[in-house]
Design a protein around this motif. Structure first.
Motif, mmCIF file in Angstrom:
data_model
loop_
_atom_site.group_PDB
_atom_site.id
_atom_site.type_symbol
_atom_site.label_atom_id
_atom_site.label_comp_id
_atom_site.label_asym_id
_atom_site.label_seq_id
_atom_site.Cartn_x
_atom_site.Cartn_y
_atom_site.Cartn_z
ATOM 1 N N ASN A 10 -44.499 -47.091 43.856
ATOM 2 C CA ASN A 10 -45.477 -48.174 43.853
ATOM 3 C C ASN A 10 -46.570 -47.831 42.846
ATOM 4 O O ASN A 10 -46.772 -46.654 42.539
ATOM 5 C CB ASN A 10 -46.117 -48.330 45.245
ATOM 6 C CG ASN A 10 -46.082 -49.744 45.762
ATOM 7 O OD1 ASN A 10 -45.021 -50.318 45.969
ATOM 8 N ND2 ASN A 10 -47.228 -50.323 45.974
ATOM 9 N N CYS A 44 -45.332 -55.278 45.232
ATOM 10 C CA CYS A 44 -46.580 -54.514 45.179
ATOM 11 C C CYS A 44 -47.752 -55.333 44.676
ATOM 12 O O CYS A 44 -48.858 -54.806 44.516
ATOM 13 C CB CYS A 44 -46.402 -53.291 44.281
ATOM 14 S SG CYS A 44 -45.990 -53.705 42.562
ATOM 15 N N PHE A 48 -44.181 -51.497 53.141
ATOM 16 C CA PHE A 48 -44.373 -50.114 52.700
ATOM 17 C C PHE A 48 -44.400 -49.183 53.918
ATOM 18 O O PHE A 48 -43.767 -48.119 53.918
ATOM 19 C CB PHE A 48 -45.669 -49.992 51.892
ATOM 20 C CG PHE A 48 -45.840 -48.659 51.220
ATOM 21 C CD1 PHE A 48 -46.274 -47.540 51.926
ATOM 22 C CD2 PHE A 48 -45.566 -48.518 49.868
ATOM 23 C CE1 PHE A 48 -46.425 -46.310 51.314
ATOM 24 C CE2 PHE A 48 -45.696 -47.290 49.238
ATOM 25 C CZ PHE A 48 -46.142 -46.184 49.962
ATOM 26 N N CYS A 79 -51.498 -53.293 44.775
ATOM 27 C CA CYS A 79 -51.932 -52.484 43.640
ATOM 28 C C CYS A 79 -53.342 -52.840 43.179
ATOM 29 O O CYS A 79 -53.827 -53.953 43.381
ATOM 30 C CB CYS A 79 -50.949 -52.614 42.487
ATOM 31 S SG CYS A 79 -50.764 -54.276 41.834
#
Length: 213
Positions: free
Chosen positions: A112, A63, A97, A67
């Motif tokens: 996430n 991630c 994802f 993010c």
């Protein structure tokens, strides 16, 4: 019911589902932290096409580029990287994802952190996260492993939001995940999962999936 826990080395979520009687398996590109015949080394996107999985939980997909905390690197690359590297890694993370979120599996949960706008724009059929939880909401022991602050966002398809099961109120929660010491294993420390939260997932999502199937 066959359950696949993707992107998990620790086996914490897998073992929580096993304890509830599910045919649960973990998979990751790396070997399991503890040797297990219930761990598959491979890309979750390949493994989820192997058979009739009924519930997919993807707990720690990479991630870093998706993010909010990492969005700054899309404008000024860190040492040793280029901006092309950063945007390519963003595309790769969004593709992973997307493939998990859109998997042909009845019940899906993907974990996430909060995403930035560039990640959201790249994810197929993107929807806002269904819920965010804190590990301490699922713990009872102030000294136990669940008494931590780490906001965890959950994208859920076919599954209900989790009901907190703990007695802690967050006032004594530690911040050790975010304060993990720099080093080659920092990523692993920051992605480790929490037994109370894993147990709630297994019990609540597992029972919902059984009743809905």
């Amino acid at each position: 019911m066959r359950v696949l826990i993707g992107c998990e080395q620790s086996g914490v979520v897998r073992d929580a589902f096993l304890a509830e009687g599910f045919d649960a398996w973990s998979c990751d590109l790396l070997p399991a932290d503890t040797p297990s015949n219930r761990h598959i080394i491979g890309d979750v996107r390949d493994v989820m096409r192997w058979g009739d999985w009924e519930l997919l939980c993807v707990m720690h997909p990479p991630c870093t580029r998706l993010c909010n905390s990492g969005v700054r690197w899309l404008h000024k690359a860190p040492p040793g990287k280029t901006l092309d590297d950063m945007w390519r890694e963003l595309d790769e993370g969004a593709a992973l994802f997307s493939d998990c979120w859109n998997a042909d599996i009845p019940f899906v949960a993907v974990e996430n952190p909060v995403m930035h706008k560039h990640a959201k724009a790249r994810i197929r059929n993107f929807q806002p996260h269904s819920q965010s939880v804190q590990p301490w909401q699922f713990g009872d022991d102030p000294e136990g492993p669940d008494n931590e602050r780490k906001r965890t966002c959950l994208w859920l398809r076919g599954l209900p939001t989790l009901t907190p099961t703990g007695t802690l109120d967050g006032t004594t929660a530690r911040d050790s995940v975010h304060k993990a010491s720099p080093g080659k294993d920092r990523w692993k420390e920051r992605s480790r999962f929490f037994p109370g939260l894993a147990k709630a997932m297994a019990q609540q999502w597992g029972q919902h999936a059984i009743k809905a199937a």
